[in-house]
Design a protein around this motif. Structure first.
Motif, short mmCIF file in Angstrom:
data_model
loop_
_atom_site.label_atom_id
_atom_site.label_comp_id
_atom_site.label_asym_id
_atom_site.label_seq_id
_atom_site.Cartn_x
_atom_site.Cartn_y
_atom_site.Cartn_z
N VAL A 137 50.20 18.08 65.68
CA VAL A 137 49.87 16.81 65.04
C VAL A 137 51.16 16.25 64.45
O VAL A 137 51.87 16.96 63.73
CB VAL A 137 48.80 16.98 63.95
N ILE A 138 51.46 15.02 64.79
CA ILE A 138 52.73 14.39 64.40
C ILE A 138 52.41 13.15 63.57
O ILE A 138 51.48 12.39 63.90
CB ILE A 138 53.56 14.01 65.63
N GLY A 139 53.15 12.95 62.49
CA GLY A 139 52.89 11.82 61.61
C GLY A 139 54.06 10.86 61.51
O GLY A 139 55.21 11.28 61.38
N GLU A 140 53.76 9.57 61.59
CA GLU A 140 54.76 8.53 61.38
C GLU A 140 54.70 8.09 59.92
O GLU A 140 53.60 7.91 59.37
CB GLU A 140 54.49 7.35 62.32
N GLU A 141 55.86 7.90 59.30
CA GLU A 141 55.91 7.69 57.85
C GLU A 141 55.30 6.38 57.39
O GLU A 141 54.42 6.35 56.54
CB GLU A 141 57.36 7.77 57.36
N ARG A 142 55.77 5.26 57.94
CA ARG A 142 55.31 3.96 57.45
C ARG A 142 55.35 2.93 58.56
O ARG A 142 56.41 2.73 59.15
CB ARG A 142 56.19 3.51 56.27
N PRO A 143 54.22 2.26 58.83
CA PRO A 143 52.90 2.53 58.24
C PRO A 143 52.38 3.89 58.72
O PRO A 143 52.66 4.29 59.87
CB PRO A 143 52.04 1.39 58.76
N PRO A 144 51.63 4.61 57.88
CA PRO A 144 51.16 5.95 58.27
C PRO A 144 50.34 5.91 59.55
O PRO A 144 49.43 5.09 59.69
CB PRO A 144 50.30 6.36 57.06
N LYS A 145 50.68 6.81 60.45
CA LYS A 145 50.00 6.87 61.74
C LYS A 145 50.06 8.29 62.27
O LYS A 145 51.06 8.99 62.06
CB LYS A 145 50.66 5.89 62.73
N LEU A 146 49.00 8.73 62.95
CA LEU A 146 48.91 10.09 63.46
C LEU A 146 48.94 10.12 64.98
O LEU A 146 48.40 9.23 65.65
CB LEU A 146 47.62 10.76 62.97
N TYR A 147 49.56 11.19 65.52
CA TYR A 147 49.59 11.43 66.96
C TYR A 147 49.30 12.91 67.20
O TYR A 147 49.48 13.75 66.31
CB TYR A 147 50.98 11.11 67.54
N THR A 148 48.89 13.22 68.42
CA THR A 148 48.72 14.62 68.82
C THR A 148 49.47 14.86 70.12
O THR A 148 49.71 13.94 70.90
CB THR A 148 47.24 14.99 69.01
N TRP A 149 49.84 16.12 70.32
CA TRP A 149 50.49 16.52 71.57
C TRP A 149 49.89 17.88 71.94
O TRP A 149 50.14 18.88 71.26
CB TRP A 149 52.00 16.63 71.37
N ASN A 150 49.09 17.89 72.98
CA ASN A 150 48.40 19.12 73.39
C ASN A 150 49.40 20.16 73.88
O ASN A 150 50.35 19.84 74.60
CB ASN A 150 47.38 18.83 74.49
N SER A 151 49.17 21.41 73.48
CA SER A 151 50.09 22.50 73.84
C SER A 151 49.40 23.82 73.56
O SER A 151 48.51 23.91 72.71
CB SER A 151 51.37 22.40 73.00
N ASP A 152 49.82 24.86 74.30
CA ASP A 152 49.30 26.19 73.98
C ASP A 152 50.16 26.89 72.93
O ASP A 152 49.88 28.02 72.53
CB ASP A 152 49.19 27.05 75.24
N GLY A 153 51.21 26.21 72.50
CA GLY A 153 52.08 26.77 71.47
C GLY A 153 53.03 27.83 71.97
O GLY A 153 53.72 28.48 71.17
N ARG A 154 53.09 28.00 73.30
CA ARG A 154 53.97 29.00 73.89
C ARG A 154 54.87 28.41 74.99
O ARG A 154 56.03 28.77 75.11
CB ARG A 154 53.15 30.15 74.50
N SER A 155 54.28 27.53 75.78
CA SER A 155 54.97 26.95 76.93
C SER A 155 55.68 25.66 76.54
O SER A 155 55.37 25.06 75.49
CB SER A 155 53.97 26.66 78.05
N PRO A 156 56.63 25.20 77.39
CA PRO A 156 57.26 23.91 77.13
C PRO A 156 56.22 22.79 77.07
O PRO A 156 55.19 22.84 77.76
CB PRO A 156 58.19 23.73 78.34
N LEU A 157 56.47 21.81 76.24
CA LEU A 157 55.54 20.69 76.11
C LEU A 157 55.47 19.88 77.40
O LEU A 157 56.48 19.70 78.08
CB LEU A 157 55.96 19.78 74.95
#
Length: 308
Positions: free
Chosen positions: A192-212
């Motif tokens: 989960v990635i957050g942009e500071e201003r204006p606040p905004k959320l993003y996601t990036w699916n991953s298994d947490g082991r392999s390259p994105l």
């Protein structure tokens, strides 16, 4: 003999004419400040919290029940480094924090003791840090608009940006108010990635082991009513998202639909804090439900949940 004319009556009339106007101006200014600071939203959420059942509270992080037990501990020798974020590692049971002004990664104990400092060569302004499934550490750079996944072990003494895979996050709405927060969501296998201003959320699916692979996706949230977004954390037990705002002096809990659940103010006198956290820039939560924060310039905080 000339007759004296009293001026008290006109003066009183002018006073009473001015008084309603002054009250109206103060009310308008007060309302504007309340809206800008989102006190109206916090008030509504505070009322909503009063009606939550014990079962509903137990299924959430429930920030009102947290009290500070390490308050404004100084990280020695980092007065000019600007603490930017912190992340808990279940692999080492330690914390990793990034410093933004003079880029380096610092490993901390759960009591906020400095274990080691790791210089970050090639980073311009690291602002976010997250520990992934395999122990890899994701670092966002606000100025370079990228995300780099590094490997750290007991022998690591320095890290070079060019030695690790980096991923373009794209341009932000405001170049100097870019991608500020990042957190690993083990329950949903995503960043989960957050942009500071204006606040905004993003996601990036991953298994947490392999390259994105692929690209980040927008995570819609109508309840992200904060003045800015400083950092993100995910509770590994409930999957709820914690959103930190330095400008609002607030930590906000969102559920799986990104709806507001609870909040905690970071002002002095609340949640056991002796003084207001100067500028809260990082937050994380361990697998026991303990909360950790870092604040500019070099302060460390830990919060524990009180027994109900």
């Amino acid at each position: 003999m000339p007759t004296s004319v009293s001026t008290s009556a006109p003066s009183k009339r002018r006073f009473y004419l001015r008084w309603p106007f002054a009250v109206a101006v103060a009310a308008v200014i007060g309302y504007g400040v309340a809206v800008a600071m989102h006190w109206d939203d916090r008030g509504m959420l505070w009322v909503k919290e009063r009606f939550e059942t014990s079962a509903e509270r137990s299924e959430s992080v429930w920030l009102p029940n947290y009290r500070v037990d390490i308050d404004a501990k100084v990280l020695p020798g980092m007065e000019d480094d600007e603490a930017s974020d912190v992340a808990y590692s279940p692999h080492t049971r330690t914390l990793f924090a990034v410093m933004g002004k003079n880029p380096f990664l610092v490993e901390l104990s759960l009591q906020g003791d400095v274990l080691r400092k790791i210089p970050l060569a090639g980073w311009s302004n690291p602002e976010g840090v997250a520990v992934l499934e395999d122990g890899g550490i994701a670092i966002t750079d606000e100025r370079q608009h990228d995300l780099t996944v590094v490997k750290v072990d007991a022998q690591t003494v320095s890290l070079n940006h060019a030695d690790f895979p980096s991923y373009d996050l794209g341009e932000s709405v405001k170049s100097n108010k870019g991608f500020e927060g990042i957190a690993w969501d083990p329950m949903r296998q995503r960043l989960v990635i957050g942009e500071e201003r204006p606040p905004k959320l993003y996601t990036w699916n991953s298994d947490g082991r392999s390259p994105l692979k692929g690209q980040k996706q927008v995570l819609a949230s109508d309840d992200l009513d904060l003045r800015n977004l400083s950092a993100l954390a995910v509770d590994p037990r409930t999957g709820h998202l914690l959103v930190l705002s330095a400008d609002s002096n607030m930590l906000l809990e969102l559920d799986e639909q990104a709806r507001q659940v609870s909040f905690m103010t970071l002002l002095g006198g609340f949640n056991g804090l002796q003084s207001t956290i100067p500028r809260a820039e990082g937050v994380t939560m361990d697998d026991q439900g303990n909360l950790y924060m870092v604040s500019e310039p070099n302060l460390f905080y830990r919060f524990k949940k009180k027994q109900q």
